[in-house]
Design a protein around this motif. Structure first.
Motif: not given
Length: 203
Positions: A17, A22-25, A55, A59-60
């Motif tokens: 990041t 961006t969002e992290v999966s 968490h 999802k993310t």
């Protein structure tokens, strides 16, 4: 006290990041660490229980404030060790990453603070990445990826250290932090995505 694996997870999550908003999966984190999604999910649940990550299942995953502090502590260690290996021991910038990965878990915070002082409190590592201060603060960068830059002239701000072969090729072409380049520059798309630049008038 955190385990070596826990420290690696937090640092990897920060790295994912740092330059991309961006969002992290858990899948992306698994790819970054070279582990199975099931293993990553299990560790994320553990880190969540310690209050180090936030968490959303399936999802993310994101660092909590305390997780970010721990991640930056490890990033500081890693980048200071990289700088020491290059400046004091003569390592090439394509060799320091793996060595620092091995060393960062074995030294104390006192050692890192002494190393920082010995090196003259450097602000950036050999690849141009900012070195966090002891309090976790970082200088703000205005750099953007070269493949997204629209100007005619740029100064290289940092280069990804994930591919030693690319670092060797970049150095051979004079593509190092601080170098000025005219655009368009002849690089393929993938290589351009590994270089971050800023306008020649910015700092």
């Amino acid at each position: 006290m955190l385990t070596t694996s826990e420290e690696d997870y937090l640092k990897a999550l920060y790295t994912l990041t740092e330059w991309e908003d961006t969002e992290v999966s858990t899948g992306a984190l698994a790819d970054q660490l070279g582990l199975s999604p099931a293993s990553v999910t299990s560790m994320i649940q553990k880190l969540s229980g310690k209050g180090l990550v936030n968490h959303v299942p399936r999802k993310t995953v994101a660092l909590s404030p305390s997780g970010r502090r721990e991640a930056l502590r490890m990033v500081r260690r890693h980048r200071l060790l990289e700088t020491f290996l290059r400046d004091e021991l003569g390592y090439g910038w394509d060799e320091v990453h793996d060595e620092a990965e091995a060393l960062e878990h074995t030294v104390s915070d006192r050692f890192i603070d002494a190393l920082d002082a010995r090196l003259g409190h450097p602000r950036h590592d050999p690849h141009g990445d900012a070195i966090p201060a002891a309090d976790g603060s970082l200088p703000v960068s205005q750099a953007v990826r070269l493949d997204r830059y629209t100007g005619q002239r740029a100064i290289i701000d940092r280069i990804s250290d994930e591919d030693p072969d690319f670092l060797r090729r970049a150095a051979a072409q004079g593509l190092v932090p601080g170098a000025s380049i005219e655009l368009p520059y002849q690089l393929d798309y993938i290589e351009a995505s590994l270089i971050w630049v800023r306008g020649s008038g910015s700092k």
